[in-house]
Design a protein around this motif. Structure first.
Motif, PDB file in Angstrom:
ATOM      1  N   LYS A 141      29.095  -7.370  -5.219  1.00  0.00           N
ATOM      2  CA  LYS A 141      28.428  -7.464  -6.523  1.00  0.00           C
ATOM      3  C   LYS A 141      28.714  -8.813  -7.184  1.00  0.00           C
ATOM      4  O   LYS A 141      27.818  -9.445  -7.756  1.00  0.00           O
ATOM      5  N   GLU A 142      29.949  -9.273  -7.084  1.00  0.00           N
ATOM      6  CA  GLU A 142      30.345 -10.531  -7.721  1.00  0.00           C
ATOM      7  C   GLU A 142      29.715 -11.751  -7.053  1.00  0.00           C
ATOM      8  O   GLU A 142      29.301 -12.698  -7.723  1.00  0.00           O
ATOM      9  N   ILE A 143      29.623 -11.747  -5.729  1.00  0.00           N
ATOM     10  CA  ILE A 143      29.109 -12.939  -5.036  1.00  0.00           C
ATOM     11  C   ILE A 143      27.585 -12.982  -4.977  1.00  0.00           C
ATOM     12  O   ILE A 143      27.001 -14.003  -4.595  1.00  0.00           O
ATOM     13  N   LYS A 144      26.935 -11.863  -5.336  1.00  0.00           N
ATOM     14  CA  LYS A 144      25.474 -11.814  -5.476  1.00  0.00           C
ATOM     15  C   LYS A 144      24.735 -12.217  -4.205  1.00  0.00           C
ATOM     16  O   LYS A 144      23.813 -13.042  -4.227  1.00  0.00           O
ATOM     17  N   GLY A 182      20.140  -0.747  -0.013  1.00  0.00           N
ATOM     18  CA  GLY A 182      21.035  -1.832  -0.383  1.00  0.00           C
ATOM     19  C   GLY A 182      20.751  -2.400  -1.760  1.00  0.00           C
ATOM     20  O   GLY A 182      19.965  -1.887  -2.544  1.00  0.00           O
ATOM     21  N   PHE A 183      21.421  -3.503  -2.042  1.00  0.00           N
ATOM     22  CA  PHE A 183      21.250  -4.176  -3.354  1.00  0.00           C
ATOM     23  C   PHE A 183      21.448  -5.683  -3.188  1.00  0.00           C
ATOM     24  O   PHE A 183      21.943  -6.141  -2.180  1.00  0.00           O
ATOM     25  N   ILE A 243      27.852  -0.827  -9.144  1.00  0.00           N
ATOM     26  CA  ILE A 243      27.150  -2.016  -9.622  1.00  0.00           C
ATOM     27  C   ILE A 243      26.530  -1.817 -11.004  1.00  0.00           C
ATOM     28  O   ILE A 243      26.077  -2.774 -11.630  1.00  0.00           O
ATOM     29  N   GLY A 244      26.499  -0.555 -11.471  1.00  0.00           N
ATOM     30  CA  GLY A 244      26.022  -0.279 -12.825  1.00  0.00           C
ATOM     31  C   GLY A 244      24.525  -0.314 -13.008  1.00  0.00           C
ATOM     32  O   GLY A 244      24.031  -0.481 -14.123  1.00  0.00           O
ATOM     33  N   ARG A 245      23.778  -0.148 -11.937  1.00  0.00           N
ATOM     34  CA  ARG A 245      22.318  -0.146 -12.013  1.00  0.00           C
ATOM     35  C   ARG A 245      21.752   0.478 -10.738  1.00  0.00           C
ATOM     36  O   ARG A 245      22.482   0.660  -9.752  1.00  0.00           O
TER      37      ARG A 245
END
Length: 376
Positions: free
Chosen positions: A312-315, A375-376, A339-341
């Motif tokens: 999540k942090e490295i996007k 995935g995200f 990830i909150g979404r």
């Protein structure tokens, strides 16, 4: 299969033969355990019912052996061992790890990296394609037609590894050979296990990404410490059975830095440990364009939580796969909470899932390696 109500106050009275009358996915040893489990099962029961309605699509493959490898195997009329034995590929070459006989032999054997297809020339992709790839592949039929492989060839049972990588690149909308990639497409591949013993099959990426230099970082606790940091260059395809085939005269087999090409186009690097612990060392050599985690089991292993937080942090786009839709549902819920979404890439059937069902699964749901993606 274990009773779904096991541990509900009383001991199981026998085998779990009483299936839920609504979804048919879970089974119980007795009416008592079924009643006691209902409060836990009622929400998932609705999901299971919908998933069971999609079984036909799940079992649909273009191969001549599809019925044998799906329905008959799930009904225990067939087994992986018998399927492979009929094709003379049981416990040999890269096929050694495709049945329960080879699953116990999990030690990493570097000498097995040169294992070939043990199939006739025209039944496997042992050399360059006759024509370059000109369109995206959307099915096993597309791939077999392009590679001129007959639909009775079992090669797809191993090719699902590289084809899933190729499809994940499509799903995320990445376009190799564009300025953002420079001259190398870098993929971080998390949690490898059995595929570590079938690395030769990843050479098919040479055909799937023509003109693209690829670097794949295999990262996971299953990689032996003595292999940590090792790089393997693949500069030719896995070999077929026939000694007079052109594949025998092509570039070296799986290479230990002896490939004639000074800059091999496909490099596989092995890293021991969890991704969130190894990332800084890995990115000294290879910043990822894509992260992929095959058969991840996110909801089953708490060790995924810090890794998901880190991704999540490295996007960086991340694609996960799992054996069945329910495992992906649980994994996607876990992802969303971290990830909150909502997830970016919704759960979808992988057209390049392994076309042979898993044996002895926990639910009466057909399961396939790399069956669904999200995935995200």
């Amino acid at each position: 299969m274990e009773c779904a109500g096991k541990g509900r106050g009383t001991r199981c009275t026998g085998s779990a033969t009483r299936r839920c009358g609504r979804c048919g996915v879970v089974a119980y040893c007795s009416v008592d355990h079924q009643v006691k489990h209902w409060n836990d099962h009622k929400d998932e029961c609705k999901r299971f019912e919908l998933q069971m309605e999609r079984i036909d699509a799940l079992n649909e493959f273009p191969f001549t052996f599809s019925e044998e490898a799906t329905v008959q195997l799930c009904q225990k009329q067939e087994s992986r061992c018998s399927f492979l034995s009929k094709r003379a590929i049981h416990k040999i070459g890269m096929w050694f790890y495709e049945c329960p006989c080879g699953e116990a032999a999990t030690s990493y054997n570097f000498s097995r990296l040169n294992d070939g297809w043990v199939l006739p020339r025209f039944h496997c992709p042992c050399s360059e394609p006759l024509s370059p790839i000109t369109k995206r592949l959307h099915s096993w039929k597309d791939y077999y037609d392009w590679r001129c492989i007959p639909l009775h060839s079992p090669a797809a049972l191993l090719l699902h590894w590289p084809l899933t990588i190729s499809y994940a690149v499509q799903v995320t909308g990445l376009e190799p050979l564009t300025p953002e990639f420079g001259n190398t497409l870098c993929i971080h591949y998390l949690g490898p296990e059995k595929e570590l013993l079938q690395l030769s099959v990843f050479a098919e990426l040479l055909a799937l990404f023509p003109g693209v230099a690829l670097q794949i970082e295999f990262v996971g606790p299953s990689i032996p410490e003595e292999m940590n940091g090792k790089t393997i260059h693949l500069c030719s395809f896995a070999k077929c059975l026939q000694m007079d085939c052109v594949c025998k005269s092509s570039c070296k087999d799986v290479d230990r830095n002896v490939c004639s090409n000074k800059y091999p186009r496909l490099a596989l690097k092995l890293r021991t440990g969890f991704y969130h612990d190894c990332y800084k060392d890995i990115t000294k050599d290879c910043y990822p364009h894509l992260i992929i985690a095959p058969n991840a089991g996110i909801a089953a292993y708490s060790s995924w939580l810090p890794t998901i937080e880190f991704i999540k942090e490295i996007k960086v786009p991340a694609i996960f796969s799992d054996f069945c839709e329910e495992a992906c549902h649980l994994g996607a819920s876990c992802l969303s909470s971290v990830i909150g979404r909502p997830i970016t890439f919704p759960i979808q059937l992988n057209p390049f899932r392994q076309p042979i069902a898993m044996e002895d699964t926990a639910l009466f749901l057909p399961c396939y390696s790399n069956c669904f993606l999200y995935g995200f």
